[in-house]
Design a protein around this motif. Structure first.
Motif, PDB file in Angstrom:
ATOM      1  N   ARG A   1       0.822  -1.210   0.000  1.00 30.67           N
ATOM      2  CA  ARG A   1       0.000   0.000   0.000  1.00 30.67           C
ATOM      3  C   ARG A   1       0.860   1.266   0.000  1.00 30.67           C
ATOM      4  NH1 ARG A   1      -5.030  -1.952   0.929  1.00 30.67           N
ATOM      5  NH2 ARG A   1      -5.117  -3.867   2.144  1.00 30.67           N
ATOM      6  N   HIS A   2       2.026   1.187   0.583  1.00 31.11           N
ATOM      7  CA  HIS A   2       2.892   2.367   0.706  1.00 31.11           C
ATOM      8  C   HIS A   2       4.183   2.203  -0.094  1.00 31.11           C
ATOM      9  CE1 HIS A   2       0.362   4.034   3.904  1.00 31.11           C
ATOM     10  NE2 HIS A   2       0.255   2.802   4.347  1.00 31.11           N
ATOM     11  N   ARG A   3       4.145   1.364  -1.119  1.00 27.93           N
ATOM     12  CA  ARG A   3       5.375   1.051  -1.848  1.00 27.93           C
ATOM     13  C   ARG A   3       6.026   2.292  -2.442  1.00 27.93           C
ATOM     14  NH1 ARG A   3       8.473  -2.784  -3.388  1.00 27.93           N
ATOM     15  NH2 ARG A   3       9.631  -2.671  -5.338  1.00 27.93           N
ATOM     16  N   GLY A   4       5.233   3.160  -3.026  1.00 32.17           N
ATOM     17  CA  GLY A   4       5.803   4.367  -3.631  1.00 32.17           C
ATOM     18  C   GLY A   4       6.462   5.276  -2.615  1.00 32.17           C
ATOM     19  N   GLU A   5       5.804   5.458  -1.468  1.00 29.65           N
ATOM     20  CA  GLU A   5       6.384   6.286  -0.408  1.00 29.65           C
ATOM     21  C   GLU A   5       7.696   5.692   0.097  1.00 29.65           C
ATOM     22  OE1 GLU A   5       3.240   8.053   2.512  1.00 29.65           O
ATOM     23  OE2 GLU A   5       2.440   6.162   1.716  1.00 29.65           O
ATOM     24  N   ILE A   6       7.686   4.372   0.324  1.00 22.52           N
ATOM     25  CA  ILE A   6       8.894   3.722   0.846  1.00 22.52           C
ATOM     26  C   ILE A   6      10.034   3.839  -0.153  1.00 22.52           C
ATOM     27  CG2 ILE A   6       9.879   1.517   1.572  1.00 22.52           C
ATOM     28  CD1 ILE A   6       7.102   0.769   2.688  1.00 22.52           C
ATOM     29  N   SER A   7       9.736   3.678  -1.443  1.00 22.36           N
ATOM     30  CA  SER A   7      10.774   3.823  -2.476  1.00 22.36           C
ATOM     31  C   SER A   7      11.374   5.228  -2.453  1.00 22.36           C
ATOM     32  CB  SER A   7      10.189   3.531  -3.851  1.00 22.36           C
ATOM     33  OG  SER A   7       9.775   2.183  -3.962  1.00 22.36           O
ATOM     34  N   GLU A   8      10.514   6.239  -2.301  1.00 25.86           N
ATOM     35  CA  GLU A   8      11.001   7.621  -2.244  1.00 25.86           C
ATOM     36  C   GLU A   8      11.860   7.847  -0.996  1.00 25.86           C
ATOM     37  OE1 GLU A   8      11.634  11.679  -2.910  1.00 25.86           O
ATOM     38  OE2 GLU A   8      10.998  10.067  -4.265  1.00 25.86           O
ATOM     39  N   ILE A   9      11.446   7.274   0.136  1.00 30.49           N
ATOM     40  CA  ILE A   9      12.222   7.418   1.375  1.00 30.49           C
ATOM     41  C   ILE A   9      13.599   6.785   1.216  1.00 30.49           C
ATOM     42  CG2 ILE A   9      12.358   6.592   3.772  1.00 30.49           C
ATOM     43  CD1 ILE A   9       9.244   6.925   3.818  1.00 30.49           C
ATOM     44  N   ILE A  10      13.663   5.610   0.598  1.00 30.20           N
ATOM     45  CA  ILE A  10      14.950   4.942   0.391  1.00 30.20           C
ATOM     46  C   ILE A  10      15.852   5.807  -0.479  1.00 30.20           C
ATOM     47  CG2 ILE A  10      16.063   2.956  -0.718  1.00 30.20           C
ATOM     48  CD1 ILE A  10      13.659   1.268   0.185  1.00 30.20           C
ATOM     49  N   GLU A  11      15.298   6.406  -1.525  1.00 27.02           N
ATOM     50  CA  GLU A  11      16.104   7.291  -2.392  1.00 27.02           C
ATOM     51  C   GLU A  11      16.672   8.463  -1.606  1.00 27.02           C
ATOM     52  OE1 GLU A  11      15.349   8.510  -6.185  1.00 27.02           O
ATOM     53  OE2 GLU A  11      14.583   6.597  -6.913  1.00 27.02           O
ATOM     54  N   ARG A  12      15.869   9.008  -0.695  1.00 22.67           N
ATOM     55  CA  ARG A  12      16.316  10.143   0.103  1.00 22.67           C
ATOM     56  C   ARG A  12      17.442   9.752   1.062  1.00 22.67           C
ATOM     57  NH1 ARG A  12      10.787  13.482   1.857  1.00 22.67           N
ATOM     58  NH2 ARG A  12      10.041  13.869  -0.288  1.00 22.67           N
ATOM     59  N   LEU A  13      17.437   8.481   1.480  1.00 23.05           N
ATOM     60  CA  LEU A  13      18.415   8.033   2.480  1.00 23.05           C
ATOM     61  C   LEU A  13      19.685   7.463   1.871  1.00 23.05           C
ATOM     62  CD1 LEU A  13      15.962   6.307   4.990  1.00 23.05           C
ATOM     63  CD2 LEU A  13      17.122   8.497   5.284  1.00 23.05           C
ATOM     64  N   LEU A  14      19.637   7.136   0.572  1.00 17.90           N
ATOM     65  CA  LEU A  14      20.812   6.564  -0.085  1.00 17.90           C
ATOM     66  C   LEU A  14      21.638   7.644  -0.771  1.00 17.90           C
ATOM     67  CD1 LEU A  14      19.403   3.351  -1.828  1.00 17.90           C
ATOM     68  CD2 LEU A  14      21.012   3.427   0.080  1.00 17.90           C
TER      69      LEU A  14
ATOM     70  N   SER B   1       1.428  11.021  -0.875  1.00 17.54           N
ATOM     71  CA  SER B   1       1.164   9.583  -0.858  1.00 17.54           C
ATOM     72  C   SER B   1       0.279   9.140  -2.011  1.00 17.54           C
ATOM     73  CB  SER B   1       0.529   9.182   0.482  1.00 17.54           C
ATOM     74  OG  SER B   1      -0.724   9.823   0.663  1.00 17.54           O
ATOM     75  N   ALA B   2      -0.716   9.958  -2.382  1.00  9.14           N
ATOM     76  CA  ALA B   2      -1.627   9.575  -3.464  1.00  9.14           C
ATOM     77  C   ALA B   2      -0.871   9.393  -4.775  1.00  9.14           C
ATOM     78  CB  ALA B   2      -2.718  10.624  -3.624  1.00  9.14           C
ATOM     79  N   VAL B   3       0.072  10.295  -5.054  1.00 12.85           N
ATOM     80  CA  VAL B   3       0.833  10.226  -6.301  1.00 12.85           C
ATOM     81  C   VAL B   3       1.885   9.122  -6.232  1.00 12.85           C
ATOM     82  CG1 VAL B   3       2.461  11.481  -7.784  1.00 12.85           C
ATOM     83  CG2 VAL B   3       0.423  12.627  -6.890  1.00 12.85           C
ATOM     84  N   LEU B   4       2.606   9.057  -5.130  1.00 15.50           N
ATOM     85  CA  LEU B   4       3.714   8.113  -5.022  1.00 15.50           C
ATOM     86  C   LEU B   4       3.252   6.660  -5.017  1.00 15.50           C
ATOM     87  CD1 LEU B   4       5.919   9.966  -2.373  1.00 15.50           C
ATOM     88  CD2 LEU B   4       6.485   9.577  -4.785  1.00 15.50           C
ATOM     89  N   ASN B   5       2.113   6.388  -4.389  1.00 18.17           N
ATOM     90  CA  ASN B   5       1.672   5.005  -4.246  1.00 18.17           C
ATOM     91  C   ASN B   5       0.801   4.518  -5.400  1.00 18.17           C
ATOM     92  OD1 ASN B   5       2.957   4.684  -1.729  1.00 18.17           O
ATOM     93  ND2 ASN B   5       1.253   5.685  -0.688  1.00 18.17           N
ATOM     94  N   THR B   6       0.682   5.326  -6.432  1.00 11.91           N
ATOM     95  CA  THR B   6      -0.145   4.970  -7.580  1.00 11.91           C
ATOM     96  C   THR B   6       0.690   5.041  -8.849  1.00 11.91           C
ATOM     97  OG1 THR B   6      -2.019   6.017  -6.456  1.00 11.91           O
ATOM     98  CG2 THR B   6      -2.315   5.427  -8.765  1.00 11.91           C
ATOM     99  N   PRO B   7       0.742   3.977  -9.643  1.00 10.39           N
ATOM    100  CA  PRO B   7       1.468   4.046 -10.912  1.00 10.39           C
ATOM    101  C   PRO B   7       0.958   5.200 -11.768  1.00 10.39           C
ATOM    102  CG  PRO B   7       0.912   1.772 -10.417  1.00 10.39           C
ATOM    103  CD  PRO B   7       0.218   2.618  -9.388  1.00 10.39           C
ATOM    104  N   GLU B   8       1.857   5.828 -12.490  1.00 12.34           N
ATOM    105  CA  GLU B   8       1.521   7.041 -13.241  1.00 12.34           C
ATOM    106  C   GLU B   8       0.367   6.816 -14.206  1.00 12.34           C
ATOM    107  OE1 GLU B   8       3.769  10.381 -16.082  1.00 12.34           O
ATOM    108  OE2 GLU B   8       4.893   8.708 -15.192  1.00 12.34           O
ATOM    109  N   TRP B   9       0.369   5.671 -14.898  1.00 12.54           N
ATOM    110  CA  TRP B   9      -0.683   5.448 -15.899  1.00 12.54           C
ATOM    111  C   TRP B   9      -2.061   5.340 -15.247  1.00 12.54           C
ATOM    112  CZ3 TRP B   9      -4.098   1.427 -16.200  1.00 12.54           C
ATOM    113  CH2 TRP B   9      -3.818   0.266 -15.477  1.00 12.54           C
ATOM    114  N   MET B  10      -2.110   4.765 -14.042  1.00 18.50           N
ATOM    115  CA  MET B  10      -3.384   4.645 -13.337  1.00 18.50           C
ATOM    116  C   MET B  10      -3.905   6.015 -12.926  1.00 18.50           C
ATOM    117  SD  MET B  10      -3.345   1.378 -10.783  1.00 18.50           S
ATOM    118  CE  MET B  10      -3.160  -0.296 -11.406  1.00 18.50           C
ATOM    119  N   LEU B  11      -3.039   6.826 -12.314  1.00 19.24           N
ATOM    120  CA  LEU B  11      -3.477   8.138 -11.847  1.00 19.24           C
ATOM    121  C   LEU B  11      -3.911   9.010 -13.022  1.00 19.24           C
ATOM    122  CD1 LEU B  11      -3.793   9.553  -9.114  1.00 19.24           C
ATOM    123  CD2 LEU B  11      -1.592  10.651  -9.525  1.00 19.24           C
TER     124      LEU B  11
END
Length: 458
Positions: free
Chosen positions: A78-91, A164-174
């Motif tokens: 459910r929060h995959r997009g947010e978690i991916s963004e957080i990892i990018e910020r921390l790496l 969260s709405a944008v990050l957790n939703t694939p671009e084509w779906m949104l």
């Protein structure tokens, strides 16, 4: 560490010991395994969690550890997009490991730290142990430890300004939903997907108020009972005697559009797993249930047996099957992308692509044009999908009506669907959204996304 405010935060299920000496290790390792299978190998989550044919490690876990795995996977997807963004910020730079194993372990660790009531130290320690036990991830165990510990120290910075709405939703779906419903509504839909679906029941004899009181629920939709708490379904009052079955409040609406079916010959096409078949049989219809999947029809037959209902069950492809005589009514629940069910199937955004919608749209059009000829004159056809994509709903009906003089649209009215007027379009279609009210007064929200249109053969 102070957790970010999150309405979807879940209580930690009690754990049982796994194969490792460290309690909870097996559950975390298997959660990372399954997450990888879903997002990298595109394996459906339900298939991975199947207790007969699913992930072997998951099947070997005790009940409480299986519950923990389900909870972890739920928040990670459910929060995959947010978690991916957080990892990018921390790496400081990307991880060179190619299989995605390290990222899977990080997602599981961060999911627990931010969205579950699990202490940071436990989430970090078990994530490092998972990395240490995997030959592909072992060289990066220090990185796993560093990233998660940094998150613990810098939570506010790492999680600030996340859309969260944008990050957790694939671009084509949104983009699809924005084009159909407007950006604001599309974001409301996306936010609704971050909450797990409620447990709704359809009552066989229609005594919804009595069963709501008995089970501690409330009546929603057009007579569904929504339970306040979730638990083992087969332990609830009424299960053994077949008084009800599990069915989302939105999924129960299309069958109601057929009206009074008592004594009528009705086809439920693409019928499995059988909620709509049960509705029609309980209403007194002579039901023919057709589906291509033998396995799913077995489940349908088992459900009918528990409910003490009957139907003629047929295993066949609708593109090859022919009925012996026409029907008074047809319910076609066409195969679709299932983007309306993301609340209960959080893997859908990471499994489906835009081309899936295109492929399925062709099949839907074929089926619609084939089955319309199976109606008696004056008969009613309800076409429905559990999709949020107009290509699988509104566009299908508009195209059919433009080329056929044999059918006319019969608009849906609010009284037929429990007064849920927000779920009726200007054309007279049924269109439920996950952010729509599920009660007439709007006091409760949350539905699967469904489209349905009712057509009459002239």
């Amino acid at each position: 560490m102070a957790h970010p405010k999150n309405p979807n935060k879940r209580e930690k299920p009690s754990e049982s010991s796994g194969k490792s000496e460290t309690p909870g290790f097996a559950a975390r390792k298997i959660a990372a395994d399954i997450l990888g299978n879903v997002v990298h190998k595109r394996r459906p989550l339900d298939a991975e969690l199947d207790l007969v044919s699913g992930h072997s490690g998951f099947r070997e876990l005790l009940y409480n550890d299986r519950a923990l795995v389900r909870a972890i996977l739920g928040v990670c997807l459910r929060h995959r997009g947010e978690i991916s963004e957080i990892i990018e910020r921390l790496l400081d730079r990307s991880i060179p490991e190619k299989t995605g194993r390290v990222l899977d372990i990080l997602h599981v660790g961060i999911g627990q730290m931010l969205y579950m009531e699990i202490p940071d130290r436990a989430a970090v320690s078990l994530a490092v142990e998972c990395a240490s036990s995997d030959r592909r991830a072992r060289p990066y165990k220090g990185l796993v430890n560093g990233v998660l510990r940094r998150l613990g120290r810098e939570t506010e910075q790492a999680t600030s300004d996340l859309d969260s709405a944008v990050l957790n939703t694939p671009e084509w779906m949104l983009e699809s939903w924005s084009g159909s419903f407007g950006l604001d509504t599309a974001k409301e839909v996306a936010i609704a997907h971050q909450s797990e679906a409620a447990l709704d029941l359809t009552i066989k004899d229609g005594t919804s108020e009595a069963w709501a009181e008995k089970l501690g629920g409330v009546v929603v939709g057009a007579g569904s009972v929504r339970l306040a708490k979730k638990g083992a379904v087969d332990k609830l009052d009424g299960f053994e005697e077949g008084a009800w079955w599990v069915q989302d409040a939105a999924a129960s609406l299309p069958a109601k559009l057929l009206g009074d079916v008592k004594g009528k010959r009705v086809a439920d096409l693409c019928a499995a797993p059988g909620g709509k078949t049960a509705q029609l049989a309980a209403a007194g219809a002579d039901v023919t249930a057709v589906d291509i999947s033998k396995g799913r029809l077995k489940r349908l037959s088992e459900n009918l047996a528990r409910l003490q209902l009957s139907a003629d069950v047929v295993t066949n492809d609708l593109r090859a099957w022919e009925p012996e005589e026409p029907f008074d009514a047809i319910l076609l629940d066409a195969p679709c992308s299932a983007t309306g069910t993301i609340r209960r199937h959080p893997d859908v955004p990471w499994l489906k692509q835009a081309y899936d919608v295109e492929t399925l749209s062709v099949i839907q059009a074929q089926l619609l044009r084939r089955v319309m000829g199976w109606l008696k004159p004056g008969g009613v056809l309800v076409y429905c999908t559990c999709s949020l994509e107009k290509a699988e709903g509104e566009d299908q009906i508009a195209g059919l009506l433009a080329e056929s003089q044999e059918l006319e649209l019969v608009p849906v009215v609010a009284d037929e669907i429990g007064g849920l007027s927000a779920s009726i379009t200007s054309e007279g279609y049924l269109r439920t959204l996950p952010c729509h009210p599920v009660t007439k007064d709007g006091s409760q929200k949350g539905l699967d996304g469904f489209f349905a249109a009712r057509l009459r053969r002239i």
